[in-house]
Design an enzyme around this catalytic site. Structure first.
Site, PDB file in Angstrom:
ATOM      1  N   ASP A 187      17.029  -4.696 -10.372  1.00 17.07           N
ATOM      2  CA  ASP A 187      16.433  -5.635 -11.321  1.00 17.07           C
ATOM      3  C   ASP A 187      15.242  -6.308 -10.662  1.00 17.07           C
ATOM      4  OD1 ASP A 187      15.720  -7.604 -13.104  1.00 17.07           O
ATOM      5  OD2 ASP A 187      17.782  -8.188 -13.577  1.00 17.07           O
ATOM      6  N   HIS A 192      12.450 -13.686 -10.680  1.00 12.33           N
ATOM      7  CA  HIS A 192      13.373 -13.944  -9.579  1.00 12.33           C
ATOM      8  C   HIS A 192      12.727 -13.799  -8.206  1.00 12.33           C
ATOM      9  CE1 HIS A 192      16.307 -13.850 -12.774  1.00 12.33           C
ATOM     10  NE2 HIS A 192      15.919 -12.628 -13.104  1.00 12.33           N
ATOM     11  N   ILE A 207      14.311 -18.166  -9.871  1.00 13.62           N
ATOM     12  CA  ILE A 207      15.741 -18.405 -10.114  1.00 13.62           C
ATOM     13  C   ILE A 207      16.554 -17.161  -9.759  1.00 13.62           C
ATOM     14  CG2 ILE A 207      15.292 -20.116 -11.897  1.00 13.62           C
ATOM     15  CD1 ILE A 207      15.929 -17.957 -13.989  1.00 13.62           C
ATOM     16  N   GLY A 210      21.060 -13.852 -13.427  1.00 15.28           N
ATOM     17  CA  GLY A 210      22.356 -14.181 -14.017  1.00 15.28           C
ATOM     18  C   GLY A 210      23.436 -13.195 -13.604  1.00 15.28           C
TER      19      GLY A 210
END
Length: 281
Positions: A187, A192, A207, A210
């Site tokens: 990913d 991120h 961040i 998830g």
């Protein structure tokens, strides 16, 4: 922006993906295995330790779903307004340390939430040779601003919210570079990793994925419950708050018959992964 309400039932695939034991190890490291003690969790982080047989963390199956690249056409939507809301993984059999899978994706539902649309997708994986079911990955994404179209309303899912102290509670630290490590499993969303993009999105810095939080939670829960990774039958949860790398999570577990209820909170005590349910074989 035009969401295609006729996409329900639309299917793409199959696509075959392969993975190696190295992929399994990299994923385990990306969700924190061996972080506190390199000598621990060697079944997840090494393939040649004396007297230790390598195992795979079963939530790696979701990475395989992403690698398949099965994007079902749901119309012309602004991807910046799409938020990953829920995730569920069902293992029909233990995932092998290396192998291949044939995956097919479909839109399983579009629901009117007023302020937006909830889009549910399902990915089924089978053994390419035998056709035997391997796993099913179910995700739900919220498309902001796409509601009010008079579509079906989804009934709230039953979740036995605990009203007592957890049976087990474990603190799980994350690294400040956790997202940089996790992204190597596939990913590569720059939200991120790129401070400029993160700032534009309203965050102080990049961040955590998830699904990294999801994998960290699964790993911590199985360890706390003393359950073999291959015994995981299903795990689900709802993403409720963004996480910054370097946070220390608290994973709280409540045993409820043949299942375990869980909630993952950040350092402020706010839930980041809620309405969690885990089952084992």
């Amino acid at each position: 922006m035009s969401l295609d309400l006729g996409a329900v039932g639309r299917q793409v695939g199959p696509a075959v993906v392969e993975w190696s034991s190295t992929d399994a190890i990299l994923y385990a490291l990306g969700v924190g295995a061996g972080q506190l003690d390199p000598a621990a969790e060697r079944e997840l982080t090494t393939e040649n330790s004396n007297g230790v047989t390598q195992q795979i963390l079963p939530t790696f199956a979701i990475v395989l779903s992403q690698r398949a690249g099965l994007a079902v056409d749901i119309g012309q939507v602004d991807r910046a307004k799409v938020v990953h809301g829920e995730q569920k993984l069902t293992l029909h059999q233990p995932l092998s340390v290396e192998g291949s899978a044939s995956l097919t994706a479909r839109v399983s539902g579009i629901f009117d939430k007023g302020s937006g649309a909830l889009i549910r997708t399902t990915i089924d994986a089978v053994d390419p040779a035998s056709g035997a079911p391997l796993f099913t990955s179910e995700g739900a994404s919220f498309l902001r601003g796409a509601g009010g179209f008079g579509g079906p309303k989804e009934a709230p899912a039953d979740w036995p919210e605990p009203h007592r102290e957890p049976d087990v509670s474990v603190a799980v630290p994350t690294r400040t570079d956790q997202a940089l490590l996790y992204r190597l499993s596939g990913d590569r969303n720059p939200l991120h990793s790129d401070p400029v993009l993160a700032t534009r999105a309203g965050f102080d810095r990049p961040i955590l994925h998830g699904l990294c939080t999801f994998g960290i939670t699964a790993r911590a829960a199985l360890q706390a419950l003393q359950v073999d990774p291959g015994a995981l039958a299903s795990i689900s949860g709802r993403f409720t708050k963004p996480v910054l790398p370097g946070e220390t999570f608290t994973v709280s577990l409540w045993k409820d018959g043949d299942r375990t209820i869980y909630r993952t909170a950040d350092g402020d005590g706010d839930a980041v992964l809620d309405r969690g349910v885990l089952t084992t074989r």
